[in-house]
Scaffold this motif. Structure first.
Motif, mmCIF file in Angstrom:
data_model
loop_
_atom_site.group_PDB
_atom_site.id
_atom_site.type_symbol
_atom_site.label_atom_id
_atom_site.label_comp_id
_atom_site.label_asym_id
_atom_site.label_seq_id
_atom_site.Cartn_x
_atom_site.Cartn_y
_atom_site.Cartn_z
ATOM 1 N N ILE A 174 1.068 -0.874 -0.095
ATOM 2 C CA ILE A 174 0.438 0.272 0.263
ATOM 3 C C ILE A 174 1.044 1.278 0.251
ATOM 4 O O ILE A 174 0.481 1.974 -0.780
ATOM 5 C CB ILE A 174 -1.076 -0.140 1.381
ATOM 6 N N GLY A 175 1.717 0.822 0.419
ATOM 7 C CA GLY A 175 3.078 1.988 0.945
ATOM 8 C C GLY A 175 3.174 2.346 -0.380
ATOM 9 O O GLY A 175 3.573 4.075 -1.092
ATOM 10 N N MET A 176 3.522 1.829 -1.510
ATOM 11 C CA MET A 176 4.285 1.907 -1.892
ATOM 12 C C MET A 176 3.310 2.650 -3.521
ATOM 13 O O MET A 176 3.813 3.267 -4.886
ATOM 14 C CB MET A 176 5.089 0.588 -3.104
ATOM 15 N N SER A 177 2.683 2.123 -3.863
ATOM 16 C CA SER A 177 0.884 2.071 -4.660
ATOM 17 C C SER A 177 0.456 3.642 -4.333
ATOM 18 O O SER A 177 0.813 4.227 -5.190
ATOM 19 C CB SER A 177 0.263 1.046 -4.091
ATOM 20 N N ALA A 195 -5.741 3.605 -8.474
ATOM 21 C CA ALA A 195 -5.413 2.463 -8.752
ATOM 22 C C ALA A 195 -6.537 1.225 -8.117
ATOM 23 O O ALA A 195 -7.206 1.626 -6.815
ATOM 24 C CB ALA A 195 -4.318 2.321 -8.422
ATOM 25 N N GLY A 196 -6.026 0.225 -7.877
ATOM 26 C CA GLY A 196 -6.446 -1.003 -7.891
ATOM 27 C C GLY A 196 -5.150 -1.802 -6.934
ATOM 28 O O GLY A 196 -3.838 -1.963 -7.902
ATOM 29 N N LEU A 197 -4.956 -2.098 -5.586
ATOM 30 C CA LEU A 197 -4.012 -3.447 -4.947
ATOM 31 C C LEU A 197 -4.831 -4.874 -4.680
ATOM 32 O O LEU A 197 -5.929 -4.520 -3.921
ATOM 33 C CB LEU A 197 -3.278 -2.848 -4.660
ATOM 34 N N ALA A 198 -3.844 -5.909 -4.987
ATOM 35 C CA ALA A 198 -4.383 -7.184 -5.031
ATOM 36 C C ALA A 198 -3.507 -7.853 -4.072
ATOM 37 O O ALA A 198 -2.101 -7.793 -4.921
ATOM 38 C CB ALA A 198 -5.606 -7.843 -5.702
ATOM 39 N N ASN A 258 -11.740 -0.129 -9.967
ATOM 40 C CA ASN A 258 -12.843 0.500 -10.292
ATOM 41 C C ASN A 258 -13.380 0.931 -9.152
ATOM 42 O O ASN A 258 -14.039 1.655 -9.259
ATOM 43 C CB ASN A 258 -14.091 -0.995 -11.358
ATOM 44 N N LYS A 259 -13.420 0.604 -8.204
ATOM 45 C CA LYS A 259 -13.561 1.082 -7.038
ATOM 46 C C LYS A 259 -12.990 2.535 -6.384
ATOM 47 O O LYS A 259 -14.071 3.220 -6.237
ATOM 48 C CB LYS A 259 -13.521 0.629 -5.951
ATOM 49 N N SER A 260 -12.084 2.558 -7.173
ATOM 50 C CA SER A 260 -11.358 3.662 -7.256
ATOM 51 C C SER A 260 -11.835 5.103 -8.057
ATOM 52 O O SER A 260 -11.628 6.126 -7.777
ATOM 53 C CB SER A 260 -9.554 3.921 -7.348
ATOM 54 N N LYS A 261 -12.127 4.219 -9.071
ATOM 55 C CA LYS A 261 -12.923 4.974 -10.261
ATOM 56 C C LYS A 261 -13.952 5.431 -9.484
ATOM 57 O O LYS A 261 -14.529 6.994 -9.616
ATOM 58 C CB LYS A 261 -13.278 4.767 -10.876
ATOM 59 N N ARG A 262 -15.230 4.629 -9.149
ATOM 60 C CA ARG A 262 -15.963 5.251 -8.732
ATOM 61 C C ARG A 262 -16.563 6.133 -7.788
ATOM 62 O O ARG A 262 -17.358 6.749 -7.489
ATOM 63 C CB ARG A 262 -16.862 4.137 -7.939
ATOM 64 N N GLU A 263 -15.339 6.079 -6.674
ATOM 65 C CA GLU A 263 -14.859 7.018 -5.950
ATOM 66 C C GLU A 263 -15.044 8.422 -5.935
ATOM 67 O O GLU A 263 -13.912 9.155 -4.741
ATOM 68 C CB GLU A 263 -14.549 5.878 -4.529
ATOM 69 N N GLY A 264 -14.245 8.800 -7.209
ATOM 70 C CA GLY A 264 -14.250 9.730 -7.482
ATOM 71 C C GLY A 264 -12.146 10.062 -7.560
ATOM 72 O O GLY A 264 -11.812 11.536 -7.975
ATOM 73 N N LYS A 265 -11.828 8.678 -7.753
ATOM 74 C CA LYS A 265 -10.165 8.934 -8.913
ATOM 75 C C LYS A 265 -9.325 9.175 -7.824
ATOM 76 O O LYS A 265 -9.442 9.772 -7.364
ATOM 77 C CB LYS A 265 -10.516 9.853 -10.001
ATOM 78 N N ASN A 266 -8.170 8.997 -8.688
ATOM 79 C CA ASN A 266 -6.915 10.207 -7.659
ATOM 80 C C ASN A 266 -6.557 8.947 -6.932
ATOM 81 O O ASN A 266 -6.467 9.931 -5.184
ATOM 82 C CB ASN A 266 -6.755 11.125 -8.253
ATOM 83 N N LYS A 267 -6.782 7.602 -6.797
ATOM 84 C CA LYS A 267 -6.943 7.870 -5.254
ATOM 85 C C LYS A 267 -6.641 6.072 -5.123
ATOM 86 O O LYS A 267 -6.744 4.888 -6.818
ATOM 87 C CB LYS A 267 -8.384 6.968 -4.125
ATOM 88 N N LEU A 268 -6.128 4.810 -3.797
ATOM 89 C CA LEU A 268 -5.970 3.342 -4.090
ATOM 90 C C LEU A 268 -7.631 2.571 -3.613
ATOM 91 O O LEU A 268 -7.188 3.539 -2.290
ATOM 92 C CB LEU A 268 -4.553 3.227 -3.249
ATOM 93 N N SER A 269 -7.732 1.837 -4.175
ATOM 94 C CA SER A 269 -8.902 0.839 -3.339
ATOM 95 C C SER A 269 -7.797 -0.622 -3.439
ATOM 96 O O SER A 269 -6.692 -0.777 -3.791
ATOM 97 C CB SER A 269 -9.515 0.959 -3.993
ATOM 98 N N PHE A 270 -7.674 -1.247 -2.059
ATOM 99 C CA PHE A 270 -7.467 -1.918 -1.939
ATOM 100 C C PHE A 270 -8.101 -3.608 -0.374
ATOM 101 O O PHE A 270 -9.052 -2.909 -0.008
ATOM 102 C CB PHE A 270 -5.888 -2.106 -0.746
#
Length: 312
Positions: A248-251, A276-279, A300-312
């Protein structure tokens, strides 16, 4: 009177053969005593050492002409041949001439016997294969270059989609067998509003955006991690030997760097962001389709929630 057949006279036959090998043989031929001193060599072997008269080399050893490491290796082989009576055939040898030049030989070494079948030294034949070896090395370099080009995306300089799947399969197989609990992560991202950038500013500016994101990916990962461009504006990173917190930190660093460093587009400094998304790979569920699906769902979750973010 019938013409004499010299081949029926073994003494004449031996002399002709020996003199022919000495004067005209294109391979180097030599005989050595038990101390690995030359006792007989042909003209070609003398020329290899830059000596015209072979007699000038009698009593000398490889140490007088070759680098110490090469001479010691040759001596070790000869000692083993004299101990076992087993020849060494078609051994490839490399001799360093200077810092940038090497000579290559294909060499065979044999035990030398006296009339009572006692081993009294060694003898050998070697052939200069330098040009052949240079060609082989050049072909090998060309092959590896073509292999690399087949794996690399021209625009970004990152590895391509094909190699992404090859890499995933390789590491999934490796980590599935590990017992130390280590795993790897898959980061996927794409550019926010990329279609608008291409439509409004043109393909060339869009390409500049992709290169900028590729730079951000590479500059924020470790040497053991691998970055890919897997689609038009899609990127992926395989992060090895990492836990979720570190991944998460690197992402997040990548996302923050992209957002904080504007790109020059048509002479103007423009802000660009990625989502971005991380698995994490789970060896209990080593299905790569599921791993990628999880990463894509997070993206896709990051896109829905406003973009410019990471979901994990």
């Amino acid at each position: 009177m019938a013409e004499r057949n010299i081949w029926e006279d073994m003494q004449i036959n031996d002399k002709i053969v020996i003199d022919t090998i000495r004067r005209n043989g294109m391979d180097t031929v030599y005989f050595k005593d038990k101390e690995s001193r030359f006792v007989w060599i042909n003209d070609m072997h003398a020329k290899q050492f830059g000596v015209e008269d072979p007699a000038g080399l009698i009593g000398k050893t490889d140490r007088d002409f070759f680098p110490a490491e090469f001479a010691e290796a040759a001596r070790a082989k000869e000692l083993e041949i004299m101990r076992t009576g087993i020849p060494v055939l078609n051994n490839e040898e490399m001799v360093s001439i200077d810092e940038d030049n090497f000579k290559y030989y294909s060499a065979s070494k044999y035990p030398l016997y006296d009339n009572n079948n006692n081993i009294i030294g060694t003898w050998g034949i070697s052939r200069d294969i330098t040009e052949q070896k240079k060609l082989e090395l050049e072909l090998e370099r060309s092959y590896h270059k073509m292999e690399l080009l087949a794996r690399v995306d021209d625009l970004s300089g990152l590895y391509n989609r094909r190699y992404f799947y090859e890499t995933l399969e390789k590491y999934a197989s490796l980590y599935e067998k590990r017992t130390d609990g280590s795993t790897f992560a898959v980061f996927v991202a794409d550019v926010d509003n990329m279609e608008s950038i291409n439509d409004q500013l043109g393909q060339q500016n869009g390409d500049n955006v992709l290169r900028k994101i590729a730079e951000a990916c590479v500059s924020n990962v470790r040497t053991e991690d691998t970055c890919f461009r897997i689609g038009g504006d899609e990127f992926a990173i395989v992060l090895l030997d990492t836990d979720k917190v570190s991944a998460i930190g690197m992402s997040k660093k990548i996302i923050e760097q992209v957002a904080c460093e504007p790109v020059i587009l048509d002479g103007r400094r423009e802000s660009v962001t990625i989502s971005a998304g991380l698995a994490m790979f789970d060896k209990e569920n080593a299905d790569l389709s599921d791993l990628l699906s999880r990463a894509e769902r997070k993206l896709n979750k990051s896109k829905r929630e406003g973009k410019n973010k990471l979901s994990f």
